[in-house]
Design a protein around this motif. Structure first.
Motif: not given
Length: 531
Positions: A368-370, A382-383, A400-402
């Motif tokens: 979630t944070n990412f 992140r970018d 980290n997309s899950g």
């Protein structure tokens, strides 16, 4: 909706027909995947239960759709795994994009030699339908009571009393144990005055299921800042029956009621799928949450699934985590009811599954944070990670997309016995037994009925105590050797009824085995192990 919903029959309970209402060993509240799976698990171990649900249809909408390999192995033990795989969409590849550029892809099951695939996508309503059908294979052990709503709970030292509301009136049902599988808004949790601990994230997502003919691959596709949904993120999954799941980040300021209207959803979906015909099948708005109860056993009331813990959907950790709760709980509760459990066995359910919940919450929170950076510095990080990921392997691990659901290894569990570090870590005590080809087909097909003593290669097992099945495989397959033996010539492994490893040796005698079995049944404290 594409799925044809059929009502389950309601029957007037005995107490409202003037007949006696017998006390039950277990009352299960909630006929979702978790509650139904628990009833089946208990029935396979000879324990009767009654399942109470305030509805009389399967869940409306696809809801949980991604079922992991470990969960499929559990469902297979319960008798519905092959049916699920046959209907579901099998996948193992995930692709992550930044805008239109693919930055990373991964294979969740690169090796052969497993009965179950890495993941399938299958709508929750099918899973519940199959589980209800399986429950009906146990008419003497499982009673399904639909339109039976629990409105009050009284707890005593040796059991519980439930007040249940039905179309024919209200009645009282007593049970030795009650297991709350009644979801994230658990009424039973509220009745006991229990509070969730954790974090509510200020972020909202739209889930939309659409019916559409498309040749998109059966892969998990995730976008950061896609061109069709500027500044946000999106996810797409293929489901059976030409149903596609699309998740779209909306932001915390989004009005849930307005955003869930078809006139708002359809233009958003058209930007994702292009100018091709589709129909909206189901939609929902959800808020990220990562929370749990402090402990999952409260006297004679036990909590499992979303009633015990909730996580954000990315990573498929909610439904999978709930079914894995059942896998851990079923044999322990049966042993307690049958008088075979030591004092530490049932408390170990809470200890082990709190560990698993914390692991899921940690991974879900990081995702979630990412996905939703809160500060300019977090967004810059992140970018830059996304920019580097297509070329630098070290950066891919940070995308980290899950983090997708993996089974918890209960390292440090009070039930774990001795270990020989010469053997591979993948099959260490606390880990789920890794599957592999076996002389009878698949290894896991013979594990999970009760305790088993697995003797591999040149190892000679001691005589097993009553109730422990010995499985000898003198010539393991290559996959089994890699996962269970490594370079060792032989191994002896004690396997729990939930297919987790309890202890292992390269050689052991009867006294060592007996001590490990006592530990695994919650009958011996840790310091007595090899003293």
């Amino acid at each position: 909706m594409r799925y044809e919903y059929k009502e389950f029959p309601y029957e007037t309970p005995p107490a409202l027909r003037g007949a006696p209402e017998p006390r039950r060993p277990v009352a299960i509240v909630g006929a979702g995947p978790v509650g139904l799976a628990l009833a089946i698990d208990l029935a396979l171990r000879g324990v009767p239960s009654v399942v109470l649900d305030d509805n009389n249809v399967v869940s409306v909408g696809s809801r949980a759709i991604c079922w992991s390999k470990r969960t499929l192995e559990i469902f297979d033990r319960l008798g519905v795994g092959e049916r699920m795989v046959e209907k579901g969409v099998t996948w193992k590849v995930g692709r992550t994009y930044h805008g239109e550029r693919e930055v990373w892809s991964f294979d969740l099951l690169p090796e052969e030699g497993h009965k179950m695939p890495a993941f399938i996508n299958l709508q929750q309503y099918y899973v519940e339908e199959y589980l209800v059908d399986r429950c009906r294979d146990f008419p003497e052990l499982i009673e399904l009571r639909f339109k039976n709503r629990v409105v009050a709970l009284e707890q005593g030292e040796d059991g519980v009393a439930l007040t249940v509301e039905t179309p024919d009136g209200t009645y009282r049902l007593e049970a030795d144990w009650v297991v709350a599988c009644d979801g994230a808004r658990s009424p039973l949790r509220a009745m006991l005055g229990l509070e969730f601990e954790g974090v509510l994230f200020e972020e909202r997502f739209l889930i939309a299921d659409i019916e559409m003919k498309a040749d998109f691959p059966a892969e998990r596709r995730f976008w950061f800042e896609p061109t069709f949904h500027s500044g946000q993120s999106a996810l797409m999954h293929k489901q059976p029956d030409d149903i596609w799941r699309i998740d779209l980040q909306l932001g915390w300021d989004a009005d849930p009621e307005q955003e869930n209207r078809p006139e708002r959803i359809i233009p958003r979906i058209r930007k994702v799928v292009g100018d091709r015909p589709f129909e909206l099948d189901w939609s929902s708005i959800y808020t990220f949450q990562c929370r749990r109860l402090e402990r999952f056993v409260h006297g004679r009331a036990i909590f499992a699934g979303d009633s015990a813990h909730i996580v954000s959907p990315f990573g498929a950790r909610g439904g999978n985590g709930g079914v894995q709760d059942v896998d851990n709980l079923g044999w322990k509760l049966a042993a307690a009811i049958q008088g075979r459990a030591g004092p530490g066995l049932l408390p170990s359910y809470s200890d082990e599954r709190v560990q698993a919940a914390d692991e899921n919450i940690l991974n879900s929170s990081r995702s979630t944070n990412f996905m939703t950076p809160k500060t300019p510095v977090e967004r810059l990080f992140r970018d830059q990670v996304l920019r580097l990921a297509s070329e630098a392997p070290f950066a891919r691990r940070m995308v980290n997309s899950g983090r997708l659901s993996t089974p918890c290894v209960h390292d440090g569990s009070a039930l774990n016995g001795p270990d020989d570090p010469a053997l591979p870590a993948v099959s260490r005590p606390g880990a789920p037994a890794p599957d592999a080809p076996a002389p009878w087909g698949w290894l896991l097909d013979r594990l999970g009925r009760g305790f088993a003593l697995l003797a591999l290669g040149e190892a000679a097992p001691p005589p097993a105590p009553e109730g422990v099945e010995t499985l000898r495989i003198p010539q393991p397959s290559d996959e089994m050797r890699a996962r269970w033996l490594g370079e060792a010539p032989g191994a002896i492994c004690l396997i729990r009824p939930d297919q987790h490893v309890a202890a292992r040796w390269t050689a052991c005698d009867g006294a060592q085995l007996a001590r490990a079995l006592d530990r695994a049944m919650g009958r011996a404290p840790r310091q007595e192990d090899e003293a």
